[in-house]
Design a protein around this motif. Structure first.
Motif, PDB file in Angstrom:
ATOM      1  N   LEU A   1     -43.463  21.820  25.304  1.00 58.02           N
ATOM      2  CA  LEU A   1     -43.760  21.003  26.475  1.00 58.02           C
ATOM      3  C   LEU A   1     -43.133  19.624  26.358  1.00 58.02           C
ATOM      4  O   LEU A   1     -43.122  19.022  25.275  1.00 58.02           O
ATOM      5  N   ALA A   2     -42.617  19.127  27.481  1.00 59.49           N
ATOM      6  CA  ALA A   2     -42.073  17.769  27.512  1.00 59.49           C
ATOM      7  C   ALA A   2     -43.163  16.760  27.169  1.00 59.49           C
ATOM      8  O   ALA A   2     -44.333  16.953  27.471  1.00 59.49           O
ATOM      9  N   TRP A   3     -42.762  15.666  26.535  1.00 66.29           N
ATOM     10  CA  TRP A   3     -43.622  14.547  26.156  1.00 66.29           C
ATOM     11  C   TRP A   3     -44.649  14.921  25.093  1.00 66.29           C
ATOM     12  O   TRP A   3     -45.630  14.211  24.898  1.00 66.29           O
ATOM     13  N   SER A   4     -44.421  16.030  24.385  1.00 69.92           N
ATOM     14  CA  SER A   4     -45.268  16.392  23.251  1.00 69.92           C
ATOM     15  C   SER A   4     -44.592  15.926  21.962  1.00 69.92           C
ATOM     16  O   SER A   4     -43.390  15.652  21.934  1.00 69.92           O
ATOM     17  N   ASN A   5     -45.362  15.853  20.881  1.00 69.38           N
ATOM     18  CA  ASN A   5     -44.789  15.461  19.600  1.00 69.38           C
ATOM     19  C   ASN A   5     -43.709  16.446  19.156  1.00 69.38           C
ATOM     20  O   ASN A   5     -42.707  16.054  18.542  1.00 69.38           O
ATOM     21  N   GLU A   6     -43.912  17.719  19.479  1.00 70.11           N
ATOM     22  CA  GLU A   6     -42.933  18.734  19.110  1.00 70.11           C
ATOM     23  C   GLU A   6     -41.620  18.509  19.863  1.00 70.11           C
ATOM     24  O   GLU A   6     -40.535  18.761  19.340  1.00 70.11           O
ATOM     25  N   TRP A   7     -41.728  18.046  21.100  1.00 68.00           N
ATOM     26  CA  TRP A   7     -40.548  17.739  21.922  1.00 68.00           C
ATOM     27  C   TRP A   7     -39.765  16.586  21.288  1.00 68.00           C
ATOM     28  O   TRP A   7     -38.558  16.657  21.120  1.00 68.00           O
ATOM     29  N   TYR A   8     -40.477  15.525  20.928  1.00 69.21           N
ATOM     30  CA  TYR A   8     -39.821  14.384  20.291  1.00 69.21           C
ATOM     31  C   TYR A   8     -39.119  14.813  18.997  1.00 69.21           C
ATOM     32  O   TYR A   8     -37.968  14.420  18.736  1.00 69.21           O
ATOM     33  N   GLU A   9     -39.810  15.612  18.196  1.00 72.23           N
ATOM     34  CA  GLU A   9     -39.242  16.070  16.932  1.00 72.23           C
ATOM     35  C   GLU A   9     -38.012  16.944  17.155  1.00 72.23           C
ATOM     36  O   GLU A   9     -37.065  16.918  16.371  1.00 72.23           O
ATOM     37  N   GLY A  10     -38.027  17.730  18.229  1.00 72.83           N
ATOM     38  CA  GLY A  10     -36.879  18.579  18.537  1.00 72.83           C
ATOM     39  C   GLY A  10     -35.619  17.779  18.801  1.00 72.83           C
ATOM     40  O   GLY A  10     -34.524  18.154  18.374  1.00 72.83           O
ATOM     41  N   PHE A  11     -35.769  16.656  19.506  1.00 73.06           N
ATOM     42  CA  PHE A  11     -34.633  15.766  19.743  1.00 73.06           C
ATOM     43  C   PHE A  11     -34.129  15.177  18.435  1.00 73.06           C
ATOM     44  O   PHE A  11     -32.930  15.047  18.205  1.00 73.06           O
TER      45      PHE A  11
ATOM     46  N   GLY B   1     -33.436  13.893  34.058  1.00 74.11           N
ATOM     47  CA  GLY B   1     -32.846  12.843  34.862  1.00 74.11           C
ATOM     48  C   GLY B   1     -32.032  11.904  33.989  1.00 74.11           C
ATOM     49  O   GLY B   1     -32.188  11.870  32.758  1.00 74.11           O
ATOM     50  N   ALA B   2     -31.176  11.114  34.625  1.00 74.77           N
ATOM     51  CA  ALA B   2     -30.372  10.138  33.891  1.00 74.77           C
ATOM     52  C   ALA B   2     -31.255   9.222  33.050  1.00 74.77           C
ATOM     53  O   ALA B   2     -30.854   8.753  31.982  1.00 74.77           O
ATOM     54  N   TRP B   3     -32.492   8.996  33.505  1.00 71.23           N
ATOM     55  CA  TRP B   3     -33.410   8.078  32.831  1.00 71.23           C
ATOM     56  C   TRP B   3     -33.739   8.491  31.396  1.00 71.23           C
ATOM     57  O   TRP B   3     -34.180   7.666  30.587  1.00 71.23           O
ATOM     58  N   LEU B   4     -33.539   9.770  31.051  1.00 72.16           N
ATOM     59  CA  LEU B   4     -33.871  10.216  29.698  1.00 72.16           C
ATOM     60  C   LEU B   4     -33.071   9.447  28.642  1.00 72.16           C
ATOM     61  O   LEU B   4     -33.529   9.263  27.511  1.00 72.16           O
ATOM     62  N   LEU B   5     -31.891   8.979  29.020  1.00 72.93           N
ATOM     63  CA  LEU B   5     -31.048   8.225  28.090  1.00 72.93           C
ATOM     64  C   LEU B   5     -31.802   7.043  27.503  1.00 72.93           C
ATOM     65  O   LEU B   5     -31.753   6.789  26.290  1.00 72.93           O
ATOM     66  N   GLY B   6     -32.503   6.300  28.356  1.00 78.15           N
ATOM     67  CA  GLY B   6     -33.240   5.138  27.878  1.00 78.15           C
ATOM     68  C   GLY B   6     -34.280   5.504  26.844  1.00 78.15           C
ATOM     69  O   GLY B   6     -34.434   4.835  25.818  1.00 78.15           O
ATOM     70  N   HIS B   7     -35.012   6.582  27.084  1.00 74.48           N
ATOM     71  CA  HIS B   7     -36.046   7.021  26.149  1.00 74.48           C
ATOM     72  C   HIS B   7     -35.431   7.495  24.833  1.00 74.48           C
ATOM     73  O   HIS B   7     -35.936   7.190  23.750  1.00 74.48           O
ATOM     74  N   LEU B   8     -34.343   8.269  24.929  1.00 72.52           N
ATOM     75  CA  LEU B   8     -33.705   8.791  23.714  1.00 72.52           C
ATOM     76  C   LEU B   8     -33.198   7.673  22.817  1.00 72.52           C
ATOM     77  O   LEU B   8     -33.451   7.664  21.612  1.00 72.52           O
ATOM     78  N   GLN B   9     -32.494   6.708  23.418  1.00 71.07           N
ATOM     79  CA  GLN B   9     -31.876   5.672  22.590  1.00 71.07           C
ATOM     80  C   GLN B   9     -32.848   4.580  22.173  1.00 71.07           C
ATOM     81  O   GLN B   9     -32.661   3.930  21.145  1.00 71.07           O
ATOM     82  N   ASN B  10     -33.911   4.389  22.959  1.00 70.96           N
ATOM     83  CA  ASN B  10     -34.834   3.290  22.671  1.00 70.96           C
ATOM     84  C   ASN B  10     -35.947   3.669  21.704  1.00 70.96           C
ATOM     85  O   ASN B  10     -36.368   2.842  20.889  1.00 70.96           O
ATOM     86  N   TRP B  11     -36.443   4.938  21.800  1.00 69.79           N
ATOM     87  CA  TRP B  11     -37.586   5.242  20.931  1.00 69.79           C
ATOM     88  C   TRP B  11     -37.728   6.704  20.514  1.00 69.79           C
ATOM     89  O   TRP B  11     -38.252   6.985  19.441  1.00 69.79           O
ATOM     90  N   ILE B  12     -37.262   7.659  21.314  1.00 68.07           N
ATOM     91  CA  ILE B  12     -37.478   9.058  20.921  1.00 68.07           C
ATOM     92  C   ILE B  12     -36.611   9.440  19.731  1.00 68.07           C
ATOM     93  O   ILE B  12     -37.110   9.962  18.723  1.00 68.07           O
TER      94      ILE B  12
ATOM     95  N   GLU C   1     -31.931   7.530  16.048  1.00 69.91           N
ATOM     96  CA  GLU C   1     -31.115   7.885  14.886  1.00 69.91           C
ATOM     97  C   GLU C   1     -30.097   8.982  15.179  1.00 69.91           C
ATOM     98  O   GLU C   1     -29.212   9.255  14.349  1.00 69.91           O
ATOM     99  N   THR C   2     -30.178   9.604  16.361  1.00 65.40           N
ATOM    100  CA  THR C   2     -29.206  10.648  16.734  1.00 65.40           C
ATOM    101  C   THR C   2     -28.038  10.077  17.536  1.00 65.40           C
ATOM    102  O   THR C   2     -27.283  10.822  18.154  1.00 65.40           O
ATOM    103  N   LYS C   3     -27.894   8.776  17.515  1.00 70.17           N
ATOM    104  CA  LYS C   3     -26.809   8.105  18.249  1.00 70.17           C
ATOM    105  C   LYS C   3     -25.458   8.734  17.911  1.00 70.17           C
ATOM    106  O   LYS C   3     -25.144   8.978  16.752  1.00 70.17           O
TER     107      LYS C   3
END
Length: 414
Positions: free
Chosen positions: A236-246, A257-268, A271-273
């Motif tokens: 499920l989106a926004w679960s701890n398992e989701w964050y760990e998968g990224f 959505g394009a907005w996911l970029l902000g979440h990925l680079q800012n906090w999710i 380190e995967t930059k």
């Protein structure tokens, strides 16, 4: 929950006369993260131009909208400016609790500055505006370039059709990597992006549910094939398992959505930059995946000041660009799209000029008019019927027929 008060100095601007009320009592902005990060950057300038004091109250996305539902129903407790997600704008407008911005503030004079599909979503059944779009969610696919290379996948081949996307998933499975966190995201993408002209997401122009149509059957079938072949992670989106998968690369793509970029680079997953890139959605589809609106509840006693803040955040080109650069919230104001910022190479996405892609998608999205029963239909179709098909192997047409009956019953008195 967080309440942040910014005490702003007095100055006259925007043709606004700072009354005693405006000068001494703060207005309140109710939203959800990451709006607070943006407000920290935007409000000091707003201070200099208006002298208006602003508090802001942040709740997580779900709690924010649950609270607002109660606030609008009871006529008390809401902020002076509220953020409304695109999925809630229809029912919130229909509730009758929002200020008519067309009549009270001649909002329609700004129509040409905004993406047509987003402007249409902020309207009520009377054709007037009740929510001004502040950011958009052009639908895209994020994918791990390192994993694609490892699997020998060509992104252009993968995107050709849903069949080629699924075929890519089968190759990834051989590497013990999932194609996508949840097959449900594919169903949502198809449902949201293949709406026939004259229809809404879940209802036709006369308010009848259309959830048994081929659009929904096809979406469920493709999602079910992905699930049956073991290509998704059931995450499920926004679960701890989701964050760990990224972070760990357990799945290779995410439709969002394009907005996911902000979440990925800012906090999710900062380190995967450099390991991610972004593309169009598979099968040549264009669609919206999220977006936010700013509205004024009728219960507000500072409506004029609230309108000044909404105007500032939505109609001002430089402010929209600053909002974009701070939290990657894609501008709803299309006058920004020729700015050099769109040509910048995004380090997190391996130097890709991703904002040009976001803009192209935004320009190609067709308007879909929201209906007051959308939130009910979404819950029944995507959270119940689809899960019964994916998790319990329920027959697709049976599940959708039952969903149609439930939607009719629960929207009868809206």
């Amino acid at each position: 929950m967080k309440l942040k008060t910014l005490l702003l100095s007095s100055a006259a601007a925007f043709g606004l006369v700072a009354t005693a009320t405006a000068a001494n009592e703060p207005i309140r902005f109710d939203g959800f993260p990451d709006f607070d990060s943006s407000l920290k950057v935007l409000l000091p300038d707003f201070e200099k131009k208006t002298g208006i004091k602003v508090d802001y109250l942040m709740n997580n996305h779900g709690d924010h909208h649950t609270k607002l539902t109660t606030n609008l129903a009871t006529g008390s407790g809401a902020g002076d400016v509220i953020v409304v997600d695109v999925e809630k704008i229809g029912p919130f407008v229909a509730s009758g609790g929002l200020v008519n911005l067309s009549k009270q503030y001649q909002a329609d004079q700004y129509k040409e500055r905004f993406a047509p599909y987003a402007w249409a979503q902020g309207k009520g059944a009377d054709g007037d505006m009740y929510g001004i779009p502040v950011d958009l969610g052009p639908g895209v696919m994020y994918y791990r370039t390192d994993i694609f290379k490892q699997a020998g996948l060509d992104i252009n081949e993968v995107l050709k059709s849903w069949d080629s996307y699924i075929a890519a998933g089968e190759k990834l499975k051989q590497l013990n990597i999932q194609l996508i966190p949840s097959a449900a995201d594919v169903a949502q993408a198809i449902i949201f992006t293949t709406v026939p002209e004259g229809e809404g997401l879940y209802f036709d122009k006369d308010g009848n549910p259309v959830v048994t149509s081929e659009r929904f059957v096809n979406a469920f079938k493709i999602a079910k094939e992905i699930r049956d072949k073991g290509l998704d992670g059931r995450i499920l989106a926004w679960s701890n398992e989701w964050y760990e998968g990224f972070r760990k690369g357990t799945f290779a793509t995410q439709l969002s959505g394009a907005w996911l970029l902000g979440h990925l680079q800012n906090w999710i997953a900062p380190e995967t930059k450099g390991k991610w890139a972004v593309s169009h959605l598979p099968n040549g589809i264009y669609g919206s995946w999220g977006g936010s609106f700013l509205s004024i509840p009728k219960q507000s006693s500072h409506q004029d000041e609230a309108w000044e803040l909404i105007k500032y955040m939505t109609t001002e080109r430089d402010v929209q660009l600053k909002h974009f650069s701070t939290i990657a919230a894609f501008p709803a104001n299309t006058t920004t799209y020729d700015d050099d910022m769109f040509k910048e190479h995004i380090e997190f996405l391996g130097g890709q000029q991703a904002r040009l892609l976001f803009a192209e998608v935004a320009k190609n999205i067709k308007p879909v008019q929201p209906s007051k029963g959308d939130h009910i239909a979404r819950s029944i179709v995507l959270e119940n019927a689809l899960m019964e098909v994916l998790d319990e192997d329920k027959d697709i047409k049976t599940a959708l027929k039952e969903a149609e009956r439930l939607i009719k019953r629960r929207t009868r008195n809206l």
